[in-house]
Structure formats: structure tokens, C-alpha cells
Motif scaffolding. Structure first.
Motif, short mmCIF file in Angstrom:
data_model
loop_
_atom_site.label_atom_id
_atom_site.label_comp_id
_atom_site.label_asym_id
_atom_site.label_seq_id
_atom_site.Cartn_x
_atom_site.Cartn_y
_atom_site.Cartn_z
N MET A 1 0.85 -1.18 0.00
CA MET A 1 0.00 0.00 0.00
C MET A 1 0.89 1.24 0.00
O MET A 1 1.89 1.30 0.69
N ASN A 2 0.52 2.22 -0.78
CA ASN A 2 1.22 3.49 -0.87
C ASN A 2 1.32 4.12 0.52
O ASN A 2 0.40 4.04 1.32
N SER A 3 2.46 4.78 0.83
CA SER A 3 2.63 5.37 2.16
C SER A 3 1.58 6.42 2.46
O SER A 3 1.29 6.72 3.61
N LYS A 4 1.00 6.97 1.41
CA LYS A 4 -0.08 7.95 1.57
C LYS A 4 -1.28 7.33 2.28
O LYS A 4 -2.06 8.00 2.94
N TYR A 5 -1.43 6.03 2.15
CA TYR A 5 -2.57 5.32 2.75
C TYR A 5 -2.14 4.45 3.92
O TYR A 5 -2.88 3.55 4.33
N ASP A 6 -0.96 4.69 4.50
CA ASP A 6 -0.48 3.82 5.57
C ASP A 6 -1.37 3.85 6.80
O ASP A 6 -1.39 2.89 7.58
N PHE A 7 -2.15 4.92 6.98
CA PHE A 7 -3.07 4.97 8.12
C PHE A 7 -4.12 3.87 8.04
O PHE A 7 -4.69 3.47 9.04
N MET A 8 -4.37 3.37 6.84
CA MET A 8 -5.38 2.32 6.64
C MET A 8 -4.91 0.96 7.18
O MET A 8 -5.72 0.10 7.45
N GLU A 9 -3.60 0.81 7.34
CA GLU A 9 -3.06 -0.48 7.77
C GLU A 9 -3.36 -0.79 9.23
O GLU A 9 -3.30 -1.94 9.65
N ASN A 10 -3.68 0.22 10.01
CA ASN A 10 -3.83 0.04 11.45
C ASN A 10 -5.27 0.20 11.94
O ASN A 10 -5.48 0.49 13.12
N ILE A 11 -6.24 0.01 11.08
CA ILE A 11 -7.62 0.22 11.54
C ILE A 11 -8.42 -1.08 11.63
O ILE A 11 -9.61 -1.04 11.89
N GLY A 12 -7.78 -2.19 11.42
CA GLY A 12 -8.46 -3.48 11.61
C GLY A 12 -9.61 -3.70 10.66
O GLY A 12 -10.69 -4.12 11.08
N LEU A 13 -9.39 -3.42 9.38
CA LEU A 13 -10.46 -3.55 8.39
C LEU A 13 -11.10 -4.93 8.36
O LEU A 13 -12.29 -5.06 8.17
N ASN A 14 -10.29 -5.96 8.52
CA ASN A 14 -10.80 -7.33 8.41
C ASN A 14 -10.87 -8.04 9.76
O ASN A 14 -10.90 -9.27 9.81
N GLU A 15 -10.91 -7.28 10.84
CA GLU A 15 -10.98 -7.88 12.17
C GLU A 15 -12.43 -8.28 12.47
O GLU A 15 -13.30 -7.43 12.57
N ASN A 16 -12.65 -9.55 12.57
CA ASN A 16 -13.94 -10.10 12.95
C ASN A 16 -13.71 -11.42 13.65
O ASN A 16 -12.65 -12.02 13.54
N LEU A 17 -14.73 -11.86 14.33
CA LEU A 17 -14.70 -13.15 15.01
C LEU A 17 -15.35 -14.16 14.07
O LEU A 17 -16.57 -14.09 13.84
N SER A 18 -14.55 -15.03 13.48
CA SER A 18 -15.11 -16.00 12.53
C SER A 18 -15.83 -17.12 13.29
O SER A 18 -15.60 -17.34 14.48
N LEU A 19 -16.69 -17.82 12.57
CA LEU A 19 -17.41 -18.95 13.18
C LEU A 19 -16.44 -20.02 13.66
O LEU A 19 -16.67 -20.67 14.67
N GLN A 20 -15.33 -20.20 12.93
CA GLN A 20 -14.35 -21.21 13.31
C GLN A 20 -13.64 -20.84 14.61
O GLN A 20 -13.15 -21.71 15.33
N GLU A 21 -13.58 -19.55 14.92
CA GLU A 21 -12.92 -19.10 16.15
C GLU A 21 -13.83 -19.15 17.37
O GLU A 21 -13.38 -18.98 18.49
N ILE A 22 -15.11 -19.36 17.13
CA ILE A 22 -16.07 -19.45 18.23
C ILE A 22 -16.17 -20.90 18.66
O ILE A 22 -16.58 -21.76 17.88
N PRO A 23 -15.79 -21.20 19.89
CA PRO A 23 -15.83 -22.60 20.33
C PRO A 23 -17.27 -23.12 20.45
O PRO A 23 -18.20 -22.36 20.68
#
Length: 197
Positions: A1-23
Motif C-alpha cells: 500500500m502506498n505510504s499515503k494510505y499507511d493509516f489504513m493499515e492500522n484500523i483493523g479492516l478485516n478484524e472479525n470473530l469467525s465462526l471457526q474461532e467461536i468454540p
């Protein structure tokens, strides 16, 4: 990603709790908190910020945002609901969240409904949303750069002006999405109260 958009790397865009991670086993509150802390850590605004606390969970329970727990343990369905609540709480009030989740909670209690399919659909859409969001932000930032090109007389502050306008633009877009979510939540609540009369 271009350094102009480096702020996007730290916002957890794809952070979710998947069904496989739920016991499949029921969890105690401390285990639930740990699961959320591990899976949503990239969405923190500041180091040390808590993702989910006992107080939050107790407040959700008191407000009846999710169906009652048994034996101090949270089922897979509770964890799915808590994950949805986590996603919703940034845009909607607890009362609005309760209003849109009430019908789902009632079906779970009445029918012992499995909501895996509903949550999986949400996760797929969330993944698509992250891609759409990234493309939209990059396009918006490029447009700002082009628009400012003609007005930037003081090169020393050029980056600041661009970032300031980007923050204002993103905040505006966030408000538009928030208002749309609030409007749809109100529609759900309104149609529900209409049926109860």
C-alpha cells in the motif's frame, strides 16, 4: 500500500470473530472477554483500550440486548450476538441495538434458532465492505490531492491540508453511514411496534 494510505493499515479492516474461532463449548465471561481481546485487538484506538469488559457485558444483559445466559456461561449464539453488538455499538445506541436484535433474540428463545448462517452472511458482507471501503478511501484521497494541487501555495503545509480534508471527508462519510443505519434501525423498530399493537 502506498505510504499515503499507511493509516489504513492500522484500523483493523478485516478484524472479525469467525465462526471457526467461536468454540462449540460454552464460555465463562472471562473467556469471552479474552476471545474478543484476541480477535479485535487491531480495532483499538489506543494501547490498553479494552474491547469488551465485564461491565459492558453486564450492561448488555441488563438492557436485554441478548437472551439470558444459563449457569454463568455464554453459548455460541451469545458470542455471535456479542460480536454483532460490538459492530453496531459504534453507530447505534444500546436501545437501538436492542430494538433491532429483539426479534432475533425472541426467535432464538422460542425456536432455539441457529444463527450461524446469518452471522456467516454478515461476515462475507463485512469482507466485501472492507474492499469497497479501501477503494473508496483511495479514490477520495486521490481526488483531494488533485483538488488541492491548484491551491497549494505553501508546500510546507500541503500534507497537513490534505490530511485535514481527508479526516473531515471521512468523518462526513461516517456520519452519512451512521444516519442511514439509524434510519433503518428506526424502521425495524417501527415495524415491530406496529405489529405488537
Amino acid at each position: 500500500m502506498n505510504s499515503k494510505y499507511d493509516f489504513m493499515e492500522n484500523i483493523g479492516l478485516n478484524e472479525n470473530l469467525s465462526l471457526q474461532e467461536i468454540p462449540d463449548i460454552d464460555l465463562y465471561m472471562d473467556q469471552v472477554i479474552q476471545l474478543f481481546e484476541n480477535n479485535f485487538k487491531e480495532t483499538r484506538r489506543a494501547e490498553g483500550e479494552k474491547i469488551l469488559t465485564k461491565t459492558m457485558i453486564n450492561n448488555y444483559a441488563k438492557a436485554k440486548v441478548f437472551f439470558p445466559i444459563k449457569n454463568k456461561k455464554y453459548t455460541k449464539r451469545h458470542l455471535i450476538l456479542l460480536s454483532l453488538i460490538y459492530q453496531l455499538k459504534g453507530s447505534l445506541s444500546i436501545n437501538e441495538i436492542k430494538g433491532i436484535l429483539d426479534p432475533l433474540n425472541e426467535r432464538i428463545i422460542k425456536d432455539d434458532l441457529s444463527i450461524d448462517w446469518l452471522y456467516e452472511t454478515f461476515l462475507k458482507q463485512a469482507d466485501k465492505n472492507a474492499g469497497i471501503f479501501t477503494e473508496s478511501v483511495e479514490a477520495s484521497m486521490n481526488e483531494l490531492t488533485e483538488s488541492l494541487g491548484a491551491f497549494q501555495r505553501d508546500e510546507e503545509d500541503a500534507e497537513y491540508y490534505e490530511e485535514l480534508l481527508a479526516v473531515a471527508s471521512l468523518a462526513h462519510m461516517s456520519q452519512l453511514y451512521k444516519r442511514a443505519a439509524e434510519s433503518l434501525a428506526a424502521k425495524i423498530e417501527s415495524s415491530r411496534t406496529g405489529k405488537e399493537k
